[in-house]
Enzyme design. Structure first.
Site, PDB file in Angstrom:
ATOM      1  N   CYS A 140      97.336 -53.843 -95.851  1.00  0.00           N
ATOM      2  CA  CYS A 140      95.984 -54.359 -95.599  1.00  0.00           C
ATOM      3  C   CYS A 140      95.928 -55.887 -95.626  1.00  0.00           C
ATOM      4  O   CYS A 140      95.393 -56.514 -94.711  1.00  0.00           O
ATOM      5  CB  CYS A 140      95.022 -53.764 -96.620  1.00  0.00           C
ATOM      6  N   HIS A 220      89.456 -57.228-100.639  1.00  0.00           N
ATOM      7  CA  HIS A 220      90.192 -58.461-100.947  1.00  0.00           C
ATOM      8  C   HIS A 220      89.391 -59.634-100.395  1.00  0.00           C
ATOM      9  O   HIS A 220      88.612 -59.479 -99.451  1.00  0.00           O
ATOM     10  CB  HIS A 220      91.545 -58.501-100.227  1.00  0.00           C
TER      11      HIS A 220
HETATM   12  P1  NAD Z   1      96.948 -42.361-102.032  1.00  0.00           P
HETATM   13  O1  NAD Z   1      97.581 -42.179-103.340  1.00  0.00           O
HETATM   14  O2  NAD Z   1      95.472 -42.533-101.942  1.00  0.00           O
HETATM   15  O3  NAD Z   1      97.338 -41.157-101.075  1.00  0.00           O
HETATM   16  C1  NAD Z   1      98.636 -40.642-101.006  1.00  0.00           C
HETATM   17  C2  NAD Z   1      98.581 -39.167-100.642  1.00  0.00           C
HETATM   18  O4  NAD Z   1      99.905 -38.650-100.617  1.00  0.00           O
HETATM   19  C3  NAD Z   1      97.805 -38.308-101.619  1.00  0.00           C
HETATM   20  O5  NAD Z   1      97.116 -37.316-100.874  1.00  0.00           O
HETATM   21  C4  NAD Z   1      98.890 -37.640-102.474  1.00  0.00           C
HETATM   22  O6  NAD Z   1      98.470 -36.396-102.974  1.00  0.00           O
HETATM   23  C5  NAD Z   1      99.983 -37.468-101.448  1.00  0.00           C
HETATM   24  N1  NAD Z   1     101.323 -37.402-102.021  1.00  0.00           N
HETATM   25  C6  NAD Z   1     101.763 -37.877-103.213  1.00  0.00           C
HETATM   26  N2  NAD Z   1     103.074 -37.625-103.362  1.00  0.00           N
HETATM   27  C7  NAD Z   1     103.466 -36.968-102.250  1.00  0.00           C
HETATM   28  C8  NAD Z   1     104.690 -36.432-101.815  1.00  0.00           C
HETATM   29  N3  NAD Z   1     105.817 -36.536-102.552  1.00  0.00           N
HETATM   30  N4  NAD Z   1     104.720 -35.816-100.609  1.00  0.00           N
HETATM   31  C9  NAD Z   1     103.609 -35.710 -99.843  1.00  0.00           C
HETATM   32  N5  NAD Z   1     102.427 -36.210-100.202  1.00  0.00           N
HETATM   33  C10 NAD Z   1     102.346 -36.829-101.382  1.00  0.00           C
HETATM   34  O7  NAD Z   1      97.703 -43.604-101.355  1.00  0.00           O
HETATM   35  P2  NAD Z   1      97.144 -44.591-100.254  1.00  0.00           P
HETATM   36  O8  NAD Z   1      96.383 -45.667-100.929  1.00  0.00           O
HETATM   37  O9  NAD Z   1      96.502 -43.820 -99.164  1.00  0.00           O
HETATM   38  O10 NAD Z   1      98.502 -45.251 -99.770  1.00  0.00           O
HETATM   39  C11 NAD Z   1      99.315 -44.643 -98.792  1.00  0.00           C
HETATM   40  C12 NAD Z   1     100.147 -45.701 -98.124  1.00  0.00           C
HETATM   41  O11 NAD Z   1      99.274 -46.636 -97.467  1.00  0.00           O
HETATM   42  C13 NAD Z   1     101.023 -46.538 -99.069  1.00  0.00           C
HETATM   43  O12 NAD Z   1     102.182 -46.916 -98.373  1.00  0.00           O
HETATM   44  C14 NAD Z   1     100.147 -47.770 -99.308  1.00  0.00           C
HETATM   45  O13 NAD Z   1     100.897 -48.891 -99.689  1.00  0.00           O
HETATM   46  C15 NAD Z   1      99.540 -47.947 -97.931  1.00  0.00           C
HETATM   47  N6  NAD Z   1      98.286 -48.701 -97.906  1.00  0.00           N
HETATM   48  C16 NAD Z   1      97.315 -48.488 -98.845  1.00  0.00           C
HETATM   49  C17 NAD Z   1      96.151 -49.234 -98.791  1.00  0.00           C
HETATM   50  C18 NAD Z   1      95.073 -49.062 -99.813  1.00  0.00           C
HETATM   51  O14 NAD Z   1      94.316 -49.973-100.017  1.00  0.00           O
HETATM   52  N7  NAD Z   1      94.939 -47.936-100.458  1.00  0.00           N
HETATM   53  C19 NAD Z   1      95.951 -50.172 -97.784  1.00  0.00           C
HETATM   54  C20 NAD Z   1      96.932 -50.336 -96.812  1.00  0.00           C
HETATM   55  C21 NAD Z   1      98.114 -49.599 -96.880  1.00  0.00           C
END
Ligand code: NAD
Length: 339
Positions: A140, A220
């Site tokens: 992000c 942010h």
């Molecule tokens: P999150 O924790 O909200 O979601 C992750 C999902 O994956 C959940 O549904 C969880 O149950 C599932 N999960 C956990 N372990 C797993 C496994 N071993 N196999 C399959 N599924 C599994 O995370 P998020 O915030 O959505 O982040 C996901 C990605 O996006 C990360 O790489 C993060 O860095 C990136 N990201 C996050 C944001 C943010 O602000 N949240 C912004 C940009 C990018």
């Protein structure tokens, strides 16, 4: 062609990409993968997304009242591309499975850049991802910085970028994360990893970032200084920002804080009150010769969503950059509010 899409990891990012993909005229969400039958699984189920789960969890999901369509392996047989939105570092563990299944994959910014052939931002390097097998949508903060750099490059050569990123401590649902008080300079010694991450997309740029983690979940805030080779006027900068897709100028007299900004977008009726655009405060634009300062808010949960949609079209080679950005923006109502 209608692209068949799977979402592995239906959390903050996955749920938003699933909703956005479902709105695209050229995509269908064949299924989403959940590991646990928690409230997020239930909301996916209630929204009508077919659920795929590990084989040994089928019973647990069905006990919780959710019909299961199959396993991740079975889902991969039915799709062209998987959006991996599992927690940072987990996606890389799935890569060989995606490879064996012969599907393309779009990873997220929490993965190391080595997971993919290309680190992606639609404005900056859409063409580099066309036809690739594995692409990573940068995080992000990095997405927010890259869009600004693309806008400033419209004005000539950018000599340097210096940014202070005030980062949200956690997403709203993350009850175990903090800080709940205090500001953390993290890392204390610059650069924060965001500068290196920008370079995975725009290689030839002098960029330095500091990051401060703040007790907020809303967004942010970035304070960014550009040094341009040629002098510019404030009007030039405003015009460059106005004409760059996915950048929205906001007036501080209307919305002076991330709190009001987020609330305004909840009022707008956008799904989950999401803000896909960089929200740049017009009042903050300060120019002297080639020196330009800009302040912006980045809604961390939403800004990468349109980028994921464009990344799907790029890897599938079904659209050129301009058409993809246009369809994505139209379907998500980007810059339809407060712009
Ligand atoms: P999150 O924790 O909200 O979601 C992750 C999902 O994956 C959940 O549904 C969880 O149950 C599932 N999960 C956990 N372990 C797993 C496994 N071993 N196999 C399959 N599924 C599994 O995370 P998020 O915030 O959505 O982040 C996901 C990605 O996006 C990360 O790489 C993060 O860095 C990136 N990201 C996050 C944001 C943010 O602000 N949240 C912004 C940009 C990018």
């Amino acid at each position: 062609m209608v692209v068949k899409v799977a979402i592995n990891g239906y959390g903050t990012i996955g749920k938003r990409v699933a909703r956005a993909a479902a709105l695209q005229p050229d995509m269908v969400v064949v299924g989403v993968v959940k590991n646990r039958p928690n409230w997020e699984a239930l909301s996916a189920y209630r929204l009508g997304f077919p659920l795929y789960v590990p084989e040994d969890r089928v019973e647990a999901f069905e006990k919780a009242g959710m019909r299961v369509e199959g396993t991740l392996e079975e889902l991969l047989q039915k799709v062209d591309v998987v959006v991996d939105a599992t927690p940072g570092g987990v996606g890389a563990k799935y890569k060989s499975l995606y490879e064996r299944a012969g599907v393309k994959a779009v990873f997220q910014g929490g993965e190391n850049s080595s997971v993919a052939e290309v680190s992606f931002n639609a404005l900056a390097n859409y063409d580099a991802a066309v036809g690739k097998r594995f692409v990573r949508v940068v995080s992000c903060n990095t997405t927010g910085l890259i869009r600004l750099i693309v806008a400033m490059r419209e004005l000539g050569r950018v000599r340097s970028v210096r940014a202070v990123l005030v980062r949200r401590g956690a997403d709203t649902k993350e009850v175990k994360k903090g800080p709940i008080e205090g500001l953390i300079l993290k890392p204390a010694k610059p650069p924060s990893h965001h500068a290196e991450d920008v370079k995975t997309v725009i290689g030839d740029i002098d960029v330095l970032t500091y990051a401060v983690v703040a007790p907020t979940t809303l967004a942010h805030m970035h304070l960014v200084r550009f040094e341009l080779e040629e002098p510019v006027t404030r009007e030039d900068v405003i015009r460059a920002l106005e004409t760059t897709p996915r950048i929205m100028l906001v007036k501080a007299s209307l919305l002076s804080s991330t709190a009001e900004l987020r609330e305004a977008f909840r009022d707008s009726g956008r799904p989950l009150g999401d803000i896909y655009e960089n929200a740049v405060w017009e009042d903050s634009v300060w120019v002297s010769g080639g020196e330009v300062w800009v302040a912006q808010a980045v809604h961390q949960e939403a800004i990468v969503v349109p980028e994921n949609i464009d990344a799907i079209r790029a890897v599938m080679g079904v659209s050129d950059k301009e058409s993809s950005i246009k369809i994505t923006n139209e379907t998500l109502g980007i810059r339809g509010w407060f712009a």
